[in-house]
Write a protein that holds these residues in place. Structure first.
Motif, PDB file in Angstrom:
ATOM      1  N   GLU A 174     -12.350  20.453  -3.846  1.00 43.03           N
ATOM      2  CA  GLU A 174     -11.866  19.516  -2.867  1.00 43.03           C
ATOM      3  C   GLU A 174     -11.065  18.546  -3.071  1.00 43.03           C
ATOM      4  O   GLU A 174      -9.981  18.112  -2.680  1.00 43.03           O
ATOM      5  CB  GLU A 174     -12.985  19.289  -1.968  1.00 43.03           C
ATOM      6  N   SER A 175     -11.365  17.790  -4.444  1.00 39.91           N
ATOM      7  CA  SER A 175     -10.536  16.756  -4.894  1.00 39.91           C
ATOM      8  C   SER A 175      -9.175  17.180  -5.114  1.00 39.91           C
ATOM      9  O   SER A 175      -8.074  16.339  -4.898  1.00 39.91           O
ATOM     10  CB  SER A 175     -11.451  16.077  -6.123  1.00 39.91           C
ATOM     11  N   LEU A 205      -7.053  10.681   3.757  1.00 41.27           N
ATOM     12  CA  LEU A 205      -7.663   9.595   3.305  1.00 41.27           C
ATOM     13  C   LEU A 205      -8.909   9.442   3.503  1.00 41.27           C
ATOM     14  O   LEU A 205     -10.096   8.906   3.032  1.00 41.27           O
ATOM     15  CB  LEU A 205      -6.473   8.193   3.797  1.00 41.27           C
ATOM     16  N   ASP A 206      -9.330   9.935   5.123  1.00 46.87           N
ATOM     17  CA  ASP A 206     -10.778   9.923   5.263  1.00 46.87           C
ATOM     18  C   ASP A 206     -11.572  10.820   4.478  1.00 46.87           C
ATOM     19  O   ASP A 206     -12.769  10.408   4.128  1.00 46.87           O
ATOM     20  CB  ASP A 206     -10.945  10.453   6.677  1.00 46.87           C
ATOM     21  N   ASP A 207     -11.206  11.868   4.151  1.00 43.89           N
ATOM     22  CA  ASP A 207     -11.801  13.006   3.320  1.00 43.89           C
ATOM     23  C   ASP A 207     -11.922  12.602   1.856  1.00 43.89           C
ATOM     24  O   ASP A 207     -12.984  12.541   1.159  1.00 43.89           O
ATOM     25  CB  ASP A 207     -10.912  14.431   2.937  1.00 43.89           C
ATOM     26  N   ASN A 209      -8.898   8.827  -7.330  1.00 45.17           N
ATOM     27  CA  ASN A 209      -8.366   7.288  -7.338  1.00 45.17           C
ATOM     28  C   ASN A 209      -7.042   7.330  -7.154  1.00 45.17           C
ATOM     29  O   ASN A 209      -6.390   6.304  -6.284  1.00 45.17           O
ATOM     30  CB  ASN A 209      -8.704   6.795  -8.642  1.00 45.17           C
ATOM     31  N   TYR A 210      -6.114   8.186  -7.722  1.00 44.49           N
ATOM     32  CA  TYR A 210      -4.691   8.134  -7.371  1.00 44.49           C
ATOM     33  C   TYR A 210      -4.373   8.520  -6.002  1.00 44.49           C
ATOM     34  O   TYR A 210      -3.533   7.696  -5.397  1.00 44.49           O
ATOM     35  CB  TYR A 210      -4.012   9.312  -8.445  1.00 44.49           C
ATOM     36  N   SER A 211      -5.176   9.533  -5.457  1.00 44.90           N
ATOM     37  CA  SER A 211      -4.860   9.920  -4.087  1.00 44.90           C
ATOM     38  C   SER A 211      -5.196   8.644  -3.180  1.00 44.90           C
ATOM     39  O   SER A 211      -4.354   8.592  -2.189  1.00 44.90           O
ATOM     40  CB  SER A 211      -5.801  11.003  -3.905  1.00 44.90           C
ATOM     41  N   ILE A 212      -6.329   8.364  -3.289  1.00 44.23           N
ATOM     42  CA  ILE A 212      -6.539   7.134  -2.469  1.00 44.23           C
ATOM     43  C   ILE A 212      -5.561   5.871  -2.122  1.00 44.23           C
ATOM     44  O   ILE A 212      -5.002   5.567  -1.396  1.00 44.23           O
ATOM     45  CB  ILE A 212      -8.045   6.726  -2.427  1.00 44.23           C
ATOM     46  N   LYS A 213      -5.276   5.234  -3.332  1.00 43.03           N
ATOM     47  CA  LYS A 213      -4.385   4.359  -3.670  1.00 43.03           C
ATOM     48  C   LYS A 213      -2.870   4.739  -3.203  1.00 43.03           C
ATOM     49  O   LYS A 213      -2.333   4.003  -2.498  1.00 43.03           O
ATOM     50  CB  LYS A 213      -4.079   4.205  -5.311  1.00 43.03           C
ATOM     51  N   THR A 214      -2.511   6.154  -3.543  1.00 39.17           N
ATOM     52  CA  THR A 214      -1.143   6.422  -3.056  1.00 39.17           C
ATOM     53  C   THR A 214      -1.095   6.686  -1.546  1.00 39.17           C
ATOM     54  O   THR A 214      -0.091   6.316  -0.984  1.00 39.17           O
ATOM     55  CB  THR A 214      -0.799   7.687  -3.842  1.00 39.17           C
ATOM     56  N   ALA A 215      -2.045   7.351  -0.944  1.00 38.35           N
ATOM     57  CA  ALA A 215      -2.094   7.794   0.630  1.00 38.35           C
ATOM     58  C   ALA A 215      -2.034   6.270   1.061  1.00 38.35           C
ATOM     59  O   ALA A 215      -1.402   6.338   2.158  1.00 38.35           O
ATOM     60  CB  ALA A 215      -3.331   8.507   0.730  1.00 38.35           C
ATOM     61  N   LYS A 216      -2.626   5.451   0.795  1.00 38.12           N
ATOM     62  CA  LYS A 216      -2.790   4.213   1.587  1.00 38.12           C
ATOM     63  C   LYS A 216      -1.229   3.414   1.360  1.00 38.12           C
ATOM     64  O   LYS A 216      -0.673   2.935   2.517  1.00 38.12           O
ATOM     65  CB  LYS A 216      -3.474   3.023   0.950  1.00 38.12           C
ATOM     66  N   GLU A 217      -0.502   3.545   0.253  1.00 37.89           N
ATOM     67  CA  GLU A 217       0.446   3.023   0.167  1.00 37.89           C
ATOM     68  C   GLU A 217       1.820   3.660   1.024  1.00 37.89           C
ATOM     69  O   GLU A 217       2.611   3.269   1.679  1.00 37.89           O
ATOM     70  CB  GLU A 217       1.065   2.902  -1.435  1.00 37.89           C
ATOM     71  N   VAL A 229      -1.527  14.281   8.241  1.00 34.47           N
ATOM     72  CA  VAL A 229      -2.167  14.914   7.159  1.00 34.47           C
ATOM     73  C   VAL A 229      -2.688  13.980   6.260  1.00 34.47           C
ATOM     74  O   VAL A 229      -3.915  13.839   5.676  1.00 34.47           O
ATOM     75  CB  VAL A 229      -1.190  16.028   6.523  1.00 34.47           C
ATOM     76  N   LEU A 230      -1.754  12.907   6.056  1.00 40.75           N
ATOM     77  CA  LEU A 230      -2.232  11.900   5.074  1.00 40.75           C
ATOM     78  C   LEU A 230      -3.389  11.019   5.476  1.00 40.75           C
ATOM     79  O   LEU A 230      -4.383  10.706   4.849  1.00 40.75           O
ATOM     80  CB  LEU A 230      -0.946  10.916   4.675  1.00 40.75           C
ATOM     81  N   GLU A 231      -3.320  10.678   6.926  1.00 41.47           N
ATOM     82  CA  GLU A 231      -4.589   9.926   7.422  1.00 41.47           C
ATOM     83  C   GLU A 231      -5.717  10.823   7.237  1.00 41.47           C
ATOM     84  O   GLU A 231      -6.801  10.317   6.956  1.00 41.47           O
ATOM     85  CB  GLU A 231      -4.240   9.804   8.838  1.00 41.47           C
ATOM     86  N   ASP A 232      -5.800  12.132   7.569  1.00 41.96           N
ATOM     87  CA  ASP A 232      -7.049  12.924   7.407  1.00 41.96           C
ATOM     88  C   ASP A 232      -7.465  13.162   6.036  1.00 41.96           C
ATOM     89  O   ASP A 232      -8.605  12.944   5.730  1.00 41.96           O
ATOM     90  CB  ASP A 232      -6.379  14.282   8.014  1.00 41.96           C
TER      91      ASP A 232
END
Length: 514
Positions: free
Chosen positions: A49-50, A82-84, A122-130, A77-80
């Motif tokens: 899933e990650s 980020l929640d996941d 970690n990359y995904s959370i940081k990048t999705a927020k940016e 898609v990005l907002e969803d």
């Protein structure tokens, strides 16, 4: 003392964590998904899933790097994701208990894969927020934030004290030698016969402008001692200036001012300019539409579409354009229609040039404005100096054949001789005539309207003629010995100075062969 298996697995986990995580921010290429499973359900599920989410975010990160705008579906898609992501990250420590009791090799493999998945997380959370905040390009493009970069304005734009970085003062001391390469290539030429002009100076603050029609709201407001038309956002809101009929060749120009835009401004926030066959509150059976984006978190394309006699069009396209900074700083929008050809400039850059956009059989005659997807009460858009003129293709032949041309398309800052950048299309054509025939010499004559005293207007007209001469010399390398200047002030009006249309036509520059 014997170390318990559970403590041993935790120790392995943190050893791998320490040696893996310090390089997260240094990641330069895509992480590789583990090629085999561990055989522990919770671990395999966590890793799978990650990386599923990581692959999505990495793809959108690539879009940002390439300058491809994200649409609403991408943002959802990005907002969803980020929640996941945050849920998965929180669950990582809990799966360690499932590793306890397995073999040392399986524990080591599980620990390494968990850490790899956490690196991806970690990359995904940081990048999705940016990406969602429009900050992904800040390492190369963004400047340190200070008060001058704030795009907010006073909530009440009707006060003289309203200030914003969107405002460029009329007396801005711009040197004509700045941006020479950009100006020298600028090829917009406004029409030479004025059909419509409105700067709203004759309208009262709070009233709907007298030379327009609409099916919604809108009013004239005052910002920094200037009057602007405040357009309200709404899908069905149309604003129609009193342009009676459009010829085969014409130009449209206007200035835009915005307030309240920020990184959360929607990618669908747009100003639509319709050229329509009807003057009712609809697209019309035949129309051409261009839309200017105001999104701030990512570049969004300028779009054009045509539709002919309710039978469809054939052109529905977007052109890549990063105009995020331009739209915050009172951009000048210019459109030229020359029979079938359709072009759009934002400031000095041409973005759209379609050779067969307009239908010759089914003509359009009316202009309509629409604003959509601006946040009510926060994001606002204003326009000013709408100018519609017939012509606008080629003054060179007229100057060569008739030996004289007069144009009100060379513009200056109010009360000064500072040339506005949009004037360089005409000056460029004059330079081409002079470069083609070195035997041609010109007198440049400036004219003003009747605002101010006769003496000051005479002096201003002479200074403006000199500014045009200097532009020909500095930008286009024309010899100054071939150019003479003169100023007539307000002494030779061609129209009534009591109207805004008349004043606009009286503010002109003549070129005469000598």
């Amino acid at each position: 003392m014997k170390i318990p298996k559970s403590a041993y697995s935790i120790l392995l986990f943190w050893i791998a964590f320490v040696f893996t995580f310090p390089n997260i921010d240094a990641q330069t290429k895509k992480l590789k998904r583990p090629g085999s499973k561990v055989g522990i359900y919770s671990v395999d599920k966590f890793v799978s899933e990650s990386f599923d989410i990581y692959d999505k975010v990495y793809k959108y990160d690539g879009y940002a790097e390439a300058g491809t705008p994200l649409d609403d579906e991408d943002i959802d898609v990005l907002e969803d994701a980020l929640d996941d992501l945050e849920g998965l990250s929180d669950s990582a420590p809990d799966i360690l208990s499932d590793v306890d009791g397995t073999s040392v090799l399986k524990q080591a493999k599980a620990t390494l894969q968990i850490n790899k998945a956490k690196k991806a997380l970690n990359y995904s959370i940081k990048t999705a927020k940016e990406l969602l905040l429009g900050q992904r390009e800040r390492d190369t493009e963004e400047e340190p934030e200070d008060e001058s970069n704030d795009t907010s304005t006073n909530d009440n734009p009707e006060t003289n004290s309203t200030s914003t970085n969107n405002d460029i003062g009329d007396n801005d001391d711009t040197n004509i030698s700045d941006n020479l390469e950009i100006y020298s290539k600028f090829d917009f030429v406004p029409g030479d016969k004025l059909l419509f002009f409105d700067d709203f100076e004759k309208d009262f603050i709070g009233d709907f402008p007298s030379k327009w029609n609409a099916n919604g709201g809108g009013e004239v407001v005052q910002i920094n001692n200037e009057k602007w038309f405040d357009l309200l956002s709404g899908y069905g809101n149309y604003y129609i200036p009193d342009v009676k009929s459009l010829p085969e060749e014409y130009t449209i120009e206007f200035d835009v001012l915005v307030s309240g835009l920020d990184k959360k401004t929607s990618s669908t926030a747009r100003l639509f300019i319709y050229l329509s066959s009807t003057n009712d509150f609809s697209h019309g059976p035949t129309y051409t539409v261009a839309s200017i984006p105001f999104c701030q978190y990512t570049p969004v394309e300028i779009r054009v579409q045509n539709y002919v006699n309710r039978g469809g069009g054939g052109i529905n396209n977007g052109v890549k354009a990063d105009i995020r900074k331009a739209v915050l700083n009172k951009p000048h929008i210019a459109i030229a229609v020359n029979k079938q050809r359709f072009r759009i400039w934002v400031n000095e850059k041409k973005y759209i040039d379609v050779p067969r956009m307009m239908s010759l059989e089914h003509r359009v005659n009316f202009i309509k404005f629409n604003v959509n997807n601006f946040k009510d009460g926060k994001e606002r858009i204003f326009i000013k100096n709408l100018k519609v003129s017939e012509g606008g293709e080629d003054l060179r032949r007229k100057l060569i054949s008739e030996g004289k041309i007069s144009t009100n398309g060379i513009l200056f800052d109010t009360g000064s001789a500072n040339l506005k950048p949009q004037s360089y299309g005409i000056i460029r054509q004059i330079s081409q005539v002079l470069m083609q025939d070195e035997n041609i010499n010109l007198k440049i004559i400036g004219h003003t309207d009747a605002d101010g005293t006769e003496a000051s207007n005479l002096q201003l007209s002479q200074a403006r003629a000199e500014a045009v001469k200097n532009a020909l010399i500095e930008v286009y390398k024309i010899s100054g010995s071939r150019l003479q200047t003169d100023g007539k002030g307000e002494s030779e009006p061609v129209e009534d100075n009591s109207t805004s249309d008349g004043k606009a036509q009286n503010r002109r520059v003549e070129f005469v062969k000598i």
